[in-house]
Design a protein around this motif. Structure first.
Motif, short mmCIF file in Angstrom:
data_model
loop_
_atom_site.label_atom_id
_atom_site.label_comp_id
_atom_site.label_asym_id
_atom_site.label_seq_id
_atom_site.Cartn_x
_atom_site.Cartn_y
_atom_site.Cartn_z
N THR A 72 -54.92 -59.79 90.54
CA THR A 72 -56.02 -59.55 91.47
C THR A 72 -56.69 -58.22 91.13
O THR A 72 -56.20 -57.45 90.30
N ASN A 73 -57.82 -57.95 91.77
CA ASN A 73 -58.53 -56.69 91.50
C ASN A 73 -57.67 -55.47 91.84
O ASN A 73 -57.73 -54.45 91.14
N ILE A 74 -56.89 -55.57 92.91
CA ILE A 74 -56.02 -54.45 93.28
C ILE A 74 -54.96 -54.23 92.21
O ILE A 74 -54.67 -53.09 91.82
N VAL A 75 -54.39 -55.32 91.73
CA VAL A 75 -53.37 -55.20 90.67
C VAL A 75 -53.99 -54.66 89.39
O VAL A 75 -53.41 -53.79 88.72
N LEU A 76 -55.19 -55.14 89.04
CA LEU A 76 -55.86 -54.64 87.84
C LEU A 76 -56.13 -53.15 87.94
O LEU A 76 -55.95 -52.41 86.96
N ALA A 77 -56.57 -52.71 89.09
CA ALA A 77 -56.83 -51.29 89.27
C ALA A 77 -55.57 -50.46 89.03
O ALA A 77 -55.62 -49.39 88.41
N LYS A 78 -54.43 -50.97 89.48
CA LYS A 78 -53.16 -50.28 89.24
C LYS A 78 -52.78 -50.33 87.77
O LYS A 78 -52.27 -49.35 87.21
#
Length: 382
Positions: free
Chosen positions: A129-135
């Protein structure tokens, strides 16, 4: 539940038995859950409660075996995913690469471990997800960035594009991975040019075809020197034919403003790609440039196809764009400016225009030179 009736029987066995019985119950329960296929919501809820009691109470070997069995389940809740991740051990990375579904919560929990191998496995998945990608993009690991560069499910734009382009300057594997992607502008790999394979270098050059570029600082150096093309090509032909590459290095250092190390890389690049950049930046056309490339490129194999490619590039690559590429080698430009609309290639692929654009006109004299070169075969320059 799940072939073991009634559910209360499990509770009695857990409470009244020892570790050995708990081990047996854990493996049996996990196997029954996996065989169930797609359990109902009540079944999943009951199994979650049961697994949460069995896993901590079981022995290490039984935990690992139970987690390995449970990892094959068709459907896992986030809580069950957490149990698998906690007890799977050395097989965790392999499971992350094969698991059909993985919740965002589980991915974020795994990233909190700060394990580069685990993070790289998550970076290679098709469903972050976008949140995971950001991390993931915050993880300082070459393994992670290599996985992100190879993951074609990740749309390369904005901050993700900038991060990968910067990473390519420091890691040649990231640069090579990005060069194979159809959705990545190979022009952004200019700073990593000398770390790329021969095919990838040509792809970087082709990315500048029919394209405007911002003003290149090195252009002023080229204009001030005002080297005559005829004199330049004549000197280079002589030096390359006599295999005097150290002198070519010094000549490039004098006329390009590039440092001597970079000029040495250009002089010793037998693929001809780096030399093409310099020749085109100084305004050489196909006929003059090819004379130099014939003497400078490798003699280990038939080169007629490669030289024909350079003929096409001389006709489609603007002089200013190669000056811009040389400025990128010196770190003088911000390559991300190329993503702006005014610097995109003139001809964009479209479903409405399936017919390929006609190839640039060929010079018969150049074709004859290529054919003659092909007949010469392998020879030593000197």
């Amino acid at each position: 539940m799940l072939g073991f009736q009634p559910y209360e029987t499990f509770q009695l066995l857990i409470d009244g038995g020892g570790v050995d019985r708990t081990n047996t119950l854990l493996i049996a329960a996990c196997d029954a859950y996996v065989r169930r296929g797609k359990p109902t919501v009540p079944e999943m809820e009951q199994f979650e409660v049961l697994a949460a009691r069995l896993f901590p109470a079981a022995g290490p070997h039984a935990r690992a075996k139970g987690a390995a069995i449970l990892a094959r389940a068709e459907l896992l809740t986030p809580d069950l995913e957490s149990l698998v991740a906690a007890y799977l051990g050395d097989d965790l990375v392999a499971w992350l690469g094969t698991a059909e579904n993985l919740s965002e919560r589980t991915m974020l929990d795994l990233l909190s471990r700060q394990d580069a191998d685990v993070a790289a496995a998550l970076a290679a998945r098709p469903d972050p997800t976008n949140i995971v990608l950001a991390k993931l993009f915050q993880v300082n690991s070459r393994k992670v960035y290599r996985a992100l560069a190879a993951n074609t499910s990740i749309a390369l734009r904005g901050a993700y594009l900038s991060a990968l382009a910067r990473s390519a300057q420091m890691d040649h594997i990231v640069a090579e991975e990005l060069s194979t992607r159809a959705d990545f502008d190979a022009a952004l790999l200019a700073p990593a040019f000398f770390d790329l394979s021969d095919a990838a270098r040509l792809k970087v050059i082709r990315a500048f075809s029919s394209r405007e570029t911002p003003a290149a600082p090195i252009k002023r150096t080229i204009e001030q020197i005002s080297v005559a093309n005829a004199e330049l090509t004549k000197a280079l032909m002589k030096l390359f034919s006599e295999n005097r590459r150290p002198e070519v290095t010094r000549l490039f250092s004098q006329i390009t403003g590039l440092d001597e190390v970079r000029c040495g890389q250009i002089a010793h690049d037998t693929s001809g790609a780096a030399l093409f950049v310099v020749l085109r930046a100084f305004g050489c056309n196909a006929e003059d440039g090819l004379k130099v490339l014939i003497h400078a490129t490798s003699h280990d194999q038939d080169r007629s196809k490669a030289l024909a490619e350079f003929v096409t590039l001389f006709g489609t690559i603007p002089q200013d764009s190669m000056a811009y590429l040389m400025s990128a080698w010196r770190g003088e430009v911000n390559l991300l400016e190329l993503v702006r609309p005014e610097y995109q290639p003139f001809t964009q692929e479209s479903k409405r225009t399936p017919v390929a654009a006609p190839a640039p006109a060929r010079n018969p004299a150049i074709d004859q030179a290529i054919e003659a070169l092909a007949r010469i075969g392998t020879r030593r320059a000197g």
